[in-house]
Design an enzyme around this catalytic site. Structure first.
Site, short mmCIF file in Angstrom:
data_model
loop_
_atom_site.label_atom_id
_atom_site.label_comp_id
_atom_site.label_asym_id
_atom_site.label_seq_id
_atom_site.Cartn_x
_atom_site.Cartn_y
_atom_site.Cartn_z
N TYR A 74 0.84 -1.20 0.00
CA TYR A 74 0.00 0.00 0.00
C TYR A 74 0.87 1.25 0.00
O TYR A 74 2.07 1.19 0.30
CB TYR A 74 -0.96 0.01 1.19
N CYS A 75 0.26 2.36 -0.36
CA CYS A 75 0.94 3.67 -0.34
C CYS A 75 -0.10 4.70 0.07
O CYS A 75 -1.00 4.39 0.84
CB CYS A 75 1.58 3.96 -1.69
N ALA A 76 0.02 5.91 -0.43
CA ALA A 76 -0.94 6.96 -0.07
C ALA A 76 -2.25 6.82 -0.83
O ALA A 76 -3.33 6.97 -0.26
CB ALA A 76 -0.33 8.34 -0.29
N TYR A 88 -3.44 4.20 2.01
CA TYR A 88 -3.39 4.09 3.47
C TYR A 88 -4.67 4.57 4.13
O TYR A 88 -5.27 3.85 4.94
CB TYR A 88 -2.17 4.87 3.98
#
Length: 87
Positions: A46-48, A74
């Site tokens: 996952y990331c932003a 996130y």
């Protein structure tokens, strides 16, 4: 499942999912084998917003990782699963 945060160290320090490890997306292929012993291991990234984790997931898939999944952003994850917050 191994959970990998592919954001920057600064973003990771501001909050991350419980049990997540940090590997910046551009370093995923160089660092993944420090954390897995098999290309069949379940990996969630996952990331932003899901873009960087998409790049990292694609890179892993191209190298034969069969269970890499882009979990998305996130804040979206926390919205649906607040219990995953690292508090």
């Amino acid at each position: 499942m191994l959970i990998i945060d592919v954001r920057t160290p600064e973003e990771f320090a501001q909050g991350h999912l419980k049990g997540a490890i940090l590997i910046e997306y551009q370093n995923i292929l160089q660092e993944i084998f420090k954390h897995v012993s098999s290309k069949d291991q379940e990996i969630g990234l996952y990331c932003a917003a899901g873009v960087r984790s998409g790049f990292a997931t694609y890179a892993l898939e191209q190298q034969g990782f069969s269970n890499a999944t882009n979990l998305g952003g996130y804040h979206d994850i926390l919205y649906h699963h607040p219990e995953l917050a690292n508090s």
